[in-house]
Design an enzyme around this catalytic site. Structure first.
Site, PDB file in Angstrom:
ATOM      1  N   LYS A  11      -1.035  -8.524  -1.309  1.00 36.55           N
ATOM      2  CA  LYS A  11      -1.729  -8.962  -0.085  1.00 36.55           C
ATOM      3  C   LYS A  11      -2.793 -10.032  -0.376  1.00 36.55           C
ATOM      4  O   LYS A  11      -3.184 -10.228  -1.544  1.00 36.55           O
ATOM      5  CB  LYS A  11      -2.358  -7.738   0.591  1.00 36.55           C
ATOM      6  CG  LYS A  11      -1.325  -6.729   1.113  1.00 36.55           C
ATOM      7  CD  LYS A  11      -2.005  -5.579   1.873  1.00 36.55           C
ATOM      8  CE  LYS A  11      -0.988  -4.603   2.433  1.00 36.55           C
ATOM      9  NZ  LYS A  11      -1.620  -3.506   3.223  1.00 36.55           N
ATOM     10  N   ASN A 114      -6.155  -3.667   1.061  1.00 37.70           N
ATOM     11  CA  ASN A 114      -5.810  -2.719   0.005  1.00 37.70           C
ATOM     12  C   ASN A 114      -4.733  -3.239  -0.953  1.00 37.70           C
ATOM     13  O   ASN A 114      -3.990  -2.475  -1.543  1.00 37.70           O
ATOM     14  CB  ASN A 114      -5.449  -1.358   0.604  1.00 37.70           C
ATOM     15  CG  ASN A 114      -4.280  -1.440   1.559  1.00 37.70           C
ATOM     16  OD1 ASN A 114      -3.711  -2.508   1.754  1.00 37.70           O
ATOM     17  ND2 ASN A 114      -3.907  -0.318   2.147  1.00 37.70           N
ATOM     18  N   HIS A 117       1.401  -3.843  -0.273  1.00 34.21           N
ATOM     19  CA  HIS A 117       2.245  -3.118   0.676  1.00 34.21           C
ATOM     20  C   HIS A 117       3.465  -2.620  -0.079  1.00 34.21           C
ATOM     21  O   HIS A 117       3.971  -3.311  -0.956  1.00 34.21           O
ATOM     22  CB  HIS A 117       2.716  -4.040   1.806  1.00 34.21           C
ATOM     23  CG  HIS A 117       3.902  -3.472   2.565  1.00 34.21           C
ATOM     24  ND1 HIS A 117       3.751  -2.595   3.591  1.00 34.21           N
ATOM     25  CD2 HIS A 117       5.240  -3.620   2.378  1.00 34.21           C
ATOM     26  CE1 HIS A 117       4.962  -2.226   4.032  1.00 34.21           C
ATOM     27  NE2 HIS A 117       5.879  -2.838   3.302  1.00 34.21           N
ATOM     28  N   GLU A 128      13.044  -4.332   5.427  1.00 32.96           N
ATOM     29  CA  GLU A 128      11.950  -5.210   5.005  1.00 32.96           C
ATOM     30  C   GLU A 128      12.429  -6.246   3.986  1.00 32.96           C
ATOM     31  O   GLU A 128      11.958  -7.387   3.996  1.00 32.96           O
ATOM     32  CB  GLU A 128      10.811  -4.362   4.430  1.00 32.96           C
ATOM     33  CG  GLU A 128      10.128  -3.530   5.513  1.00 32.96           C
ATOM     34  CD  GLU A 128       8.982  -2.678   4.986  1.00 32.96           C
ATOM     35  OE1 GLU A 128       8.344  -1.992   5.802  1.00 32.96           O
ATOM     36  OE2 GLU A 128       8.710  -2.695   3.767  1.00 32.96           O
TER      37      GLU A 128
HETATM   38  P1  ATP Z   1       1.520  -0.460   3.651  1.00 30.21           P
HETATM   39  O1  ATP Z   1       2.414  -0.201   4.832  1.00 30.21           O
HETATM   40  O2  ATP Z   1       0.729  -1.732   3.750  1.00 30.21           O
HETATM   41  O3  ATP Z   1       2.245  -0.308   2.343  1.00 30.21           O
HETATM   42  P2  ATP Z   1       0.574   2.238   3.834  1.00 30.21           P
HETATM   43  O4  ATP Z   1       2.014   2.585   4.069  1.00 30.21           O
HETATM   44  O5  ATP Z   1      -0.138   2.923   2.711  1.00 30.21           O
HETATM   45  O6  ATP Z   1       0.411   0.687   3.591  1.00 30.21           O
HETATM   46  P3  ATP Z   1       0.205   2.350   6.676  1.00 30.21           P
HETATM   47  O7  ATP Z   1      -0.245   3.585   7.361  1.00 30.21           O
HETATM   48  O8  ATP Z   1       1.635   1.934   6.778  1.00 30.21           O
HETATM   49  O9  ATP Z   1      -0.251   2.459   5.147  1.00 30.21           O
HETATM   50  O10 ATP Z   1      -0.726   1.170   7.200  1.00 30.21           O
HETATM   51  C1  ATP Z   1      -0.337  -0.191   7.014  1.00 30.21           C
HETATM   52  C2  ATP Z   1      -1.531  -0.995   6.616  1.00 30.21           C
HETATM   53  O11 ATP Z   1      -2.444  -1.037   7.717  1.00 30.21           O
HETATM   54  C3  ATP Z   1      -2.366  -0.421   5.459  1.00 30.21           C
HETATM   55  O12 ATP Z   1      -1.864  -0.748   4.197  1.00 30.21           O
HETATM   56  C4  ATP Z   1      -3.698  -1.087   5.698  1.00 30.21           C
HETATM   57  O13 ATP Z   1      -3.691  -2.438   5.231  1.00 30.21           O
HETATM   58  C5  ATP Z   1      -3.778  -1.091   7.223  1.00 30.21           C
HETATM   59  N1  ATP Z   1      -4.513   0.074   7.705  1.00 30.21           N
HETATM   60  C6  ATP Z   1      -4.074   1.346   7.750  1.00 30.21           C
HETATM   61  N2  ATP Z   1      -5.026   2.176   8.242  1.00 30.21           N
HETATM   62  C7  ATP Z   1      -6.086   1.382   8.539  1.00 30.21           C
HETATM   63  C8  ATP Z   1      -7.384   1.619   9.076  1.00 30.21           C
HETATM   64  N3  ATP Z   1      -7.766   2.834   9.418  1.00 30.21           N
HETATM   65  N4  ATP Z   1      -8.200   0.557   9.242  1.00 30.21           N
HETATM   66  C9  ATP Z   1      -7.804  -0.695   8.898  1.00 30.21           C
HETATM   67  N5  ATP Z   1      -6.600  -0.989   8.381  1.00 30.21           N
HETATM   68  C10 ATP Z   1      -5.756   0.036   8.195  1.00 30.21           C
HETATM   69 MG    MG Z   2       3.257   1.614   5.481  1.00 27.88          MG
END
Ligand code: ATP
Ligand code: MG
Length: 140
Positions: A11, A114, A117, A128
């Site tokens: 990211k 974070n 992804h 994807e």
């Molecule tokens: P990713 O899909 O990016 O691999 P993930 O599967 O661990 O991450 P998801 O729940 O799919 O988490 O959320 C997608 C992305 O949205 C997260 O990686 C983060 O960048 C963002 N995100 C998730 N929760 C929050 C939050 N509470 N506040 C801000 N951003 C968030």
């Molecule tokens: Mg996710």
């Protein structure tokens, strides 16, 4: 366990801090092979389309603006149980909850910014991967 492929994105918070190589080393040390990779800048529309599953979430605007805010590195990782293995190497979404040694524990700046992804299941991985790559671009 079967050989799988999963989509990974390094990211903008990580490319900004020049962490692509350090993150790729984590994947390779875990036995994941980078079989496709390209650096690109997502448009807001691409970010919204990619994260459409989160469109009703309160952080959708923040997330898509962040993902379009700088370069990303999109990549396909291959290996035994690659989807789950990559999730283990990434660590929990919130770096405060991420296990020591994981990418997010070491590099993530916040729950939103974070660093990586990763696809969450083989079905979403296939979708994807197809979003970013043609089959001819995957070289295992
Ligand atoms: P990713 O899909 O990016 O691999 P993930 O599967 O661990 O991450 P998801 O729940 O799919 O988490 O959320 C997608 C992305 O949205 C997260 O990686 C983060 O960048 C963002 N995100 C998730 N929760 C929050 C939050 N509470 N506040 C801000 N951003 C968030
Ligand atoms: Mg996710």
């Amino acid at each position: 366990m079967a050989i799988e492929r999963t989509l990974s994105i390094i990211k903008p918070d990580a490319t900004r801090r020049n962490l692509t190589g350090k993150i790729n080393a984590k994947f390779e040390d875990a036995g994941l092979r980078i079989v496709a990779q390209k650096r690109m800048k997502l448009s807001i529309e691409q970010a919204q389309q990619f994260y459409a599953v989160h469109s009703a979430r309160p952080f959708f605007g923040e997330l898509t603006e962040f993902m379009a805010s700088g370069p990303v590195v999109v990549q396909v990782l291959e290996g035994e149980g690659a989807v789950l293995k990559n999730r283990e190497v990434m660590g929990a979404t919130n770096p405060k909850d991420a296990a020591p040694g994981t990418i997010r524990a070491e590099f993530a700046e916040s729950v939103g910014e974070n660093s990586v992804h990763g696809s969450d299941a083989p079905e979403t991985a296939a979708q994807e991967i197809a979003f970013f790559f043609a089959g001819t671009e995957l070289v295992g």
